[in-house]
Each structure stands twice: as C-alpha cells, then as structure tokens.
Design an enzyme around this catalytic site. Structure first.
Site, PDB file in Angstrom:
ATOM      1  NE  ARG A 154       4.090   1.163  -1.798  1.00 33.12           N
ATOM      2  CZ  ARG A 154       3.670   1.204  -1.585  1.00 33.12           C
ATOM      3  NH1 ARG A 154       2.564   0.066  -0.722  1.00 33.12           N
ATOM      4  NH2 ARG A 154       2.818   2.533  -1.363  1.00 33.12           N
TER       5      ARG A 154
ATOM      6  NE  ARG B 156       7.439  -2.352   3.950  1.00 34.84           N
ATOM      7  CZ  ARG B 156       6.386  -2.006   4.170  1.00 34.84           C
ATOM      8  NH1 ARG B 156       6.053  -2.113   6.062  1.00 34.84           N
ATOM      9  NH2 ARG B 156       5.526  -1.490   3.890  1.00 34.84           N
TER      10      ARG B 156
ATOM     11  NE  ARG C 178      13.902  -0.376   6.331  1.00 39.47           N
ATOM     12  CZ  ARG C 178      12.942   0.215   5.994  1.00 39.47           C
ATOM     13  NH1 ARG C 178      12.393   0.010   5.044  1.00 39.47           N
ATOM     14  NH2 ARG C 178      12.633   1.076   7.020  1.00 39.47           N
TER      15      ARG C 178
ATOM     16  CG  ASP D 152       9.804   7.809  -0.385  1.00 42.05           C
ATOM     17  OD1 ASP D 152       9.394   8.704   0.059  1.00 42.05           O
ATOM     18  OD2 ASP D 152       9.225   6.393   0.445  1.00 42.05           O
TER      19      ASP D 152
ATOM     20  CE1 TYR E 297       2.948  10.893   2.718  1.00 40.12           C
ATOM     21  CE2 TYR E 297       1.934  11.176   0.301  1.00 40.12           C
ATOM     22  CZ  TYR E 297       2.225   9.902   1.720  1.00 40.12           C
ATOM     23  OH  TYR E 297       2.445   8.729   1.216  1.00 40.12           O
TER      24      TYR E 297
END
Length: 337
Positions: free
Chosen positions: A11, A15, A24, A61, A144
């Site tokens: 990652r 962020r 973003r 992702d 998921y």
C-alpha cells in the site's frame, strides 16, 4: 545476495501521501481512480518519484476479480468495499454463480494502467525498480463475494464452506480461473512479478487451510508457470503462522511474504533454505518511528541476513503514517549504501 535488501511497502501508493489524496479527491472516489489508467498509473508512480522504492506495486484492488465475475462493486465513504449481490443471500451457490455473468472487459483499464507504468517506470530510479502486479487469492476473494463486504472473522464464508463444500469449491475454482487470466494479462502488459494476497488466510483451521488456501494457490501458480515460466510469484498468506512451511513447500511460490506476527528468526529456521522472503515490519512500528523503528528494522534484517530478503511491512502501510518515518526507514535499511 545483496548486503542491503531491496525495499518496497505494501500500500505504498495510498492515503498517507498528500499527492494521492489530492488525486483521489479530484477523481471523486476509489473505483473511478482505479479504473482510469492515466490516474492509476500516476498513483502507482507517486511513491517511486518521492522515495525511490525498489519495487512499484500496481495500484488496483483485489476485488477487481469478483467485479469481472459479474458482481457490482462500490466503495462507500467510510464503509469499505461492497459487492452485490452478496452470494450468501442466494438459496444455493450454484444458482448464485450461474446468475453472475462474466464481464472480463471490466479489467481492461487495469491492463491500460500496467502498460502506462511499464512505459514510464524505466525513466525513474535509473530503471532499477521492479514492477509488481497482484491479485487476491481465492479464499480471501471468496469471503467478500459470499458476505458482500469484509468481516471480522469471515464467519459467513467459513460456515458456507463447511455446509456445502462442493458449491464452495465451484466458487473457488471460478475465482482461480479468472485470477490466472488476470495475472497473465498483467504480465503480458508489462509486470515483472506478481503477488497473491491471502489477507484472511489466518481465519482457517489446518484442514480448511490446506483446501481453501494451499490447494487453490498451488493451482494458480502451476497455471501461471505453465504459461509464463519466467513470471515470479510471491505468496502472502497473512496470519498463516505455523502453517507457513506447508504453504511454502506445497504452493510452488517463488517467494513468501511474512506478516508482522511472524518471528523472522523462526521463519528463517523452518522455511526452505533458498526461498526468498519478504517482510515483515509491523506497520505500527513505522508509525512509532525513532529508535524503536530502527531496532525493529535491525531485528528483521539480522534474522534474515542469511537468505534472499525483500524488506517490506507485515501488512499495508497505514494512512496516518508520517512521511518522515518512511524516509527514516529507507535511510536505515539502506545505511550501508
């Protein structure tokens, strides 16, 4: 082997970087960003420009595969990803799978991102940065797809796998087949290695781990090697613990990622002697910074000094990680350069 390990961080495009947050916000959401090849390529390259990491990891992702299998994917603010329809809401998995219509063209923007990064990356860091693609492993992706969202213990999916193993096997097989197609296409577009993320592997019993983690990952690796023998595959079964040696022996992966709970000295003693390992700094140690960060780095590099080692975190970098701490980490890992 090099005296200083190469380094990249899971990652690392994300962020904690102000340039990522700005882009973003401009795109209006994660999925819009991930499916815009120009923007996603820029995100992939941002940490290379800033830090000069030895690996660039494709910005995408793990839920792109279920999206390509026909579930609708969305990312709600503060809620995490959602997949619709959740397969546990169907009376039978066979019906649920048959009701889904494959939409492989949804993956085309990802391949566009790969092509752009592969074209631009050699000009950065003197062409010394390896380009890595990735996919989620079938067990984690299935959790998921069944629940429609993430969960703390993957209880719905574990129950389903016990109650109807035949139907669950069909789901895992469908994910594995799409994953092979997806990773081969990434390689064709320009990635040099791929990582299989099994983020929820630690929630399974030993027998279930053999069936739903080791077996499908072994099938994926075998299929990848049959088509692209030169493609390097990193396996990352987070939470596997004592089951890591079996995973290393039986899946056929070229390298093994260690999460932050694994003692690197133990791993060095039980894993195949020549197998490269990746990891495994606690992301919270990176946030702590200072002398504690330096000591944690030294423990890992010292324990793994006798084998090929890619320095990394034990899981993804956290959004509140100070950039100065990343800079300190890089300086300390590369202190002998």
């Amino acid at each position: 082997m090099p005296s200083v390990p190469p380094i990249w961080l899971m990652r690392q495009a994300g962020r904690y970087l102000p340039e990522y947050r700005a882009l973003r916000a401009e795109k209006g959401g994660f999925l819009a960003l991930a499916t815009d090849p120009v923007a996603a390529a820029e995100v992939t390259l941002q940490p290379i420009r800033r830090f000069g990491f030895d690996g660039a990891i494709l910005f995408s992702d793990i839920l792109m595969v279920p999206w390509a299998l026909g579930q609708d994917l969305s990312f709600g603010a503060g809620e995490g990803p959602r997949l619709e329809p959740a397969l546990m809401n169907h009376k039978g998995m066979d019906h649920a799978l048959n009701a889904l219509e494959r939409v492989p063209e949804r993956l085309e923007p990802v391949y566009g991102t790969v092509r752009r990064v592969a074209a631009e990356l050699p000009a950065l860091n003197a062409g010394a940065t390896t380009f890595l693609g990735f996919a989620g492993s079938p067990w984690t992706v299935a959790t998921y797809m069944v629940a429609g969202r993430g969960s703390k213990d993957q209880g719905e999916t574990r129950r389903f796998a016990y109650n109807d193993p035949g139907a669950f096997q069909a789901l895992v097989d469908a994910i594995a087949a799409m994953t092979v197609e997806y990773l081969i296409a990434q390689a064709d577009a320009g990635v040099e290695a791929v990582q299989l993320f099994d983020s929820w592997a630690g929630s399974l019993s030993p027998a279930q781990f053999e069936r739903w983690v080791i077996a499908p990952n072994a099938a994926i690796v075998a299929a990848l090697k049959a088509k692209r023998p030169d493609l390097l595959v990193i396996g990352f079964p987070k939470g596997a613990g004592g089951k890591l040696p079996a995973y290393a022996r039986e899946t056929g992966v070229d390298a093994l990622g260690l999460d932050e709970t694994v003692d690197p000295s133990w791993a060095n003693s039980v894993l195949p002697e020549a197998m490269p390992v990746q990891g495994n700094l606690d992301p919270l140690a990176l946030i702590a910074g200072g002398a504690e960060l330096d000591r944690a780095v030294d423990r890992i590099t010292g324990a793994l000094a006798g084998r090929p080692h890619v320095f990394n975190l034990g899981h993804g970098i956290l959004p509140d990680t100070p950039i100065a701490h990343v800079e300190r980490l890089l300086a300390h890992v590369r202190r002998t350069r």
